[in-house]
Design an enzyme around this catalytic site. Structure first.
Site, PDB file in Angstrom:
ATOM      1  N   THR A  79       0.739  -1.139   0.109  1.00 20.61           N
ATOM      2  CA  THR A  79       0.193  -0.092  -0.009  1.00 20.61           C
ATOM      3  C   THR A  79       0.991   1.088  -0.044  1.00 20.61           C
ATOM      4  OG1 THR A  79      -1.617  -1.276   1.450  1.00 20.61           O
ATOM      5  CG2 THR A  79      -1.705   0.869   1.152  1.00 20.61           C
ATOM      6  N   THR A 101      -0.114   0.109   6.093  1.00 24.98           N
ATOM      7  CA  THR A 101      -0.012  -0.732   5.091  1.00 24.98           C
ATOM      8  C   THR A 101       0.252  -2.023   5.735  1.00 24.98           C
ATOM      9  OG1 THR A 101       1.520  -1.470   3.419  1.00 24.98           O
ATOM     10  CG2 THR A 101       2.551  -0.471   5.163  1.00 24.98           C
ATOM     11  N   GLY A 102      -0.023  -3.204   4.944  1.00 23.20           N
ATOM     12  CA  GLY A 102       0.108  -4.488   5.449  1.00 23.20           C
ATOM     13  C   GLY A 102      -1.067  -5.344   5.116  1.00 23.20           C
ATOM     14  N   GLY A 111      -4.680  -6.323   4.916  1.00 21.60           N
ATOM     15  CA  GLY A 111      -5.896  -5.309   5.378  1.00 21.60           C
ATOM     16  C   GLY A 111      -6.726  -5.702   6.287  1.00 21.60           C
ATOM     17  N   SER A 158     -10.281  -3.881   1.349  1.00 21.48           N
ATOM     18  CA  SER A 158      -8.954  -3.665   1.692  1.00 21.48           C
ATOM     19  C   SER A 158      -9.226  -2.582   3.042  1.00 21.48           C
ATOM     20  CB  SER A 158      -7.882  -3.207   1.077  1.00 21.48           C
ATOM     21  OG  SER A 158      -8.057  -1.650   0.556  1.00 21.48           O
ATOM     22  N   ASP A 159      -8.272  -2.494   3.874  1.00 20.75           N
ATOM     23  CA  ASP A 159      -8.298  -1.397   4.788  1.00 20.75           C
ATOM     24  C   ASP A 159      -8.221   0.233   4.263  1.00 20.75           C
ATOM     25  OD1 ASP A 159      -5.234  -0.580   5.722  1.00 20.75           O
ATOM     26  OD2 ASP A 159      -5.321  -2.422   4.488  1.00 20.75           O
ATOM     27  N   ARG A 189     -13.205  -8.323  -2.467  1.00 18.79           N
ATOM     28  CA  ARG A 189     -12.483  -8.306  -1.340  1.00 18.79           C
ATOM     29  C   ARG A 189     -12.351  -6.528  -0.967  1.00 18.79           C
ATOM     30  NH1 ARG A 189      -7.048  -6.416  -0.010  1.00 18.79           N
ATOM     31  NH2 ARG A 189      -6.675  -7.196   2.167  1.00 18.79           N
TER      32      ARG A 189
END
Length: 280
Positions: A154, A203-204, A206, A184-185, A182
């Site tokens: 991200t 980032t990472g 989600g 993500s965060d 799907r």
């Protein structure tokens, strides 16, 4: 004035020395350009600009570096939040635009400020955003070879402007090979959050970031009186209980930087007009 940016995790793809140096140089260049832009623009305008530069760089999993989903299609998400107004806008799973962050920024003027899928694309088309494929040959090759990056990519930016206002923007090209639909965060308050006290971009993975409500927790804790280190330490300790994979960057109202990751290594750069800090 302060600026900090991230470009996901270094471990998401090739870990060669050449890629590391390329990312270090890229992040330094983008941080410097963003700071120059910040000198004559608000934090809100600057975070969108900085993230657009990250989206345009194929080194990162956003915009031009976006991952291909399991059905062979690229879907991207992005959000922006103005700490002064406490308003966030974003796009989820948008297709065929060059810079999702600019569509997210444009939505700030609307009553309906978070759009997904075909609705997000329709809005972009109706508001002058040209049809654009962000697929690059490397991502198609990875997709065809069924190589999964691990979904840790991200990009994001946090800025503090000369008026003391904070803003944050975050953009992602997904984790690669995910189920279509799907979410993500990045376009949620778990991954992208700001108020007058603090701003955070994550980032990472989600799902881990959403489960931990990472950005919101950090900002809320700073608002309630913790310093950045205390807020990060408590939030990442909670993330550890679910073995969560995340990194975060932040600036508080006093201009303090902070960054942390649960696993090595988040790539980032910060700049205050005099001093750079770049991941090693």
């Amino acid at each position: 004035m302060k600026i900090i940016i991230h470009g996901g995790f270094f471990s998401e793809s090739d870990q060669s020395h050449e890629v590391k140096v390329a990312k270090q140089n890229s992040l330094k260049n983008i941080a410097e350009k963003a700071y120059e832009y910040l000198e004559n623009h608000s934090a809100f305008e600057t975070v969108a600009y900085a993230v657009s530069l990250l989206e345009d760089d194929e080194l990162y999993n956003a915009g031009m570096g976006s991952q291909i989903q399991s059905d062979g299609i690229i879907r991207m998400s992005a959000a922006i939040m103005d700490g002064a107004t406490q308003k966030m806008s974003g796009v989820i799973n948008i297709q065929d635009v060059k810079n999702p962050i600019f569509v997210a920024k444009d939505l700030m003027k609307e009553d309906d400020r978070v759009l997904g899928g075909s609705g997000a694309k329709r809005y972009a088309s109706e508001h002058g955003f040209e049809n654009f494929s962000t697929e690059i040959p490397q991502r198609r090759k990875e997709y065809e070879a069924k190589l999964n990056s691990g979904g840790k990519g991200t990009v994001g930016c946090v800025a503090l402007d000369k008026d003391g206002k904070l803003a944050v923007a975050t953009s992602t090209g997904g984790k690669g090979f995910e189920i279509p639909g799907r979410i993500s965060d990045s376009a949620t308050v778990a991954g992208n959050y700001a108020n007058e006290f603090c701003a955070v971009s994550c980032t990472g993975v989600g799902e881990d970031i959403v489960s931990n409500a990472t950005s919101t927790k950090i900002v809320t804790r700073v608002t309630d009186g913790m310093n950045l280190q205390q807020a990060f330490d408590k939030t990442f300790a909670e993330l550890k209980t679910i073995d969560g994979f995340a990194g975060a960057i932040a600036i508080d109202k006093d201009g303090n930087f902070y960054h942390q990751d649960s696993y090595p290594t988040m790539v980032f750069a910060s700049y205050d007009g005099e001093n750079f800090e770049i991941f090693n």
